[in-house]
Scaffold this active site. Sequence first.
Site, PDB file in Angstrom:
ATOM      1  N   TRP A   2      42.025  32.394  36.941  1.00  0.00           N
ATOM      2  CA  TRP A   2      41.050  33.409  36.544  1.00  0.00           C
ATOM      3  C   TRP A   2      39.959  32.842  35.654  1.00  0.00           C
ATOM      4  CZ3 TRP A   2      40.739  36.923  39.831  1.00  0.00           C
ATOM      5  CH2 TRP A   2      41.888  37.366  40.516  1.00  0.00           C
ATOM      6  N   ASP A  21      39.148  37.353  28.247  1.00  0.00           N
ATOM      7  CA  ASP A  21      39.792  38.099  29.329  1.00  0.00           C
ATOM      8  C   ASP A  21      41.258  38.261  28.945  1.00  0.00           C
ATOM      9  OD1 ASP A  21      41.021  39.024  31.619  1.00  0.00           O
ATOM     10  OD2 ASP A  21      40.225  37.461  32.943  1.00  0.00           O
ATOM     11  N   LYS A  33      47.245  45.829  35.009  1.00  0.00           N
ATOM     12  CA  LYS A  33      48.305  44.914  34.594  1.00  0.00           C
ATOM     13  C   LYS A  33      49.292  45.591  33.635  1.00  0.00           C
ATOM     14  CE  LYS A  33      46.279  41.479  36.746  1.00  0.00           C
ATOM     15  NZ  LYS A  33      46.817  40.894  37.987  1.00  0.00           N
TER      16      LYS A  33
END
Length: 379
Positions: free
Chosen positions: A111, A185, A209
Amino acid sequence: MAEAQDAPKTVYNFSAGPCCLPKEVLREAQADLVDYKGTGVSVMEMSHRSKTFTGIADKAREDVRRLLSVPDNFTIFMFQGGASLQFAAICYNLLEDGERQSANYLTTGTWSQGAIAEARKYCNPNEVANNKPSGYTTIAEPADWNIDASAKFFHYCDNETIQGFEFGDGFPFDRVPEGQTLVCDMSSNFITREVDWSKYGVVYAGAQKNVGPAGATIVIVRNDLIAGHRSDTPLLCDWETFSKAANTFHNTPSCFPIYVCGLNLAYMIEQGGVPAMKAKAIERSSLLYDFIDNSDGYYVNRVEGRFRSKINIPFRVCSNDELEAKFLAEAAKVNLIDLKGHRSVGGIRASLYNAMPVEGVHALIAFMGTFKENNPAPQ
């Protein structure tokens, strides 16, 4: 259509996202699905400008602020587009018109790789460090990082969902140049630990998540960073435009995902808030890592101990693809689902989000023990 019934069996969902959700939250959403609190309509049908939905969204934001002790000088947005859209939005909002500028990016997995790849469209990203050569299992010592002191911001991913690499409380904040905006993030470990807001300018997280269903992205921005975006900023990336809109919704938001997020945020507060979520994350991950590390090499997690994620735990079964395929098939038969590792790395991955009960980890460990007994390591 048949009436909804309680699930006839217990299933432990180890999906990396969308996450499992507390049954209490799902039942409340089920009860209000057709007629929300006597309004006669579903949240999926009501206007996002209505007093009822405004109250739902306000309460969700208030609970994020309460859970994470977000100061008043930060605005909490709930955008669409996932964390991936924010890869671009961060550049549009924190960079300026004119010559291409620099931004620091720390690469620790898939990511953060995606973030720097997107940034190359808008600026000259400076890669602070890259742990790909180690297989994403460790990172160079902070003293050896290549940091641009003149960069506009410093971006990192706190927990890599795919590789199971997490900084958590161990990020070296002292390596961020003074006055440089720190952007993080936190998608896959959001609301699993406290956040020191004095260190951050922007924190963003896909809700799917730890918070709710896919479709909402929580973006928390220090107010002094909201204005001053690039002139070519697309509307849906424009934090300033949204900040000036009624309830920070310039266009129609993902109403139902925000509603379910709100239910789960309230539930997490009832369960003891971030301290309780953090304690459970430590308990669940410690149980599984201890079992893996004491399996005589049958199960292996290669991430260096200080960077092991408490949320996403990838591991191999004798580094054997056939054995892992059998592991996944037999796990599914006993209702341990979505354990397959990401397609880019293979293996097994157990995602232990906030709603995963410790009983699920015990069930997984029991299965792993039985599987090891019945399937000797290939010679």
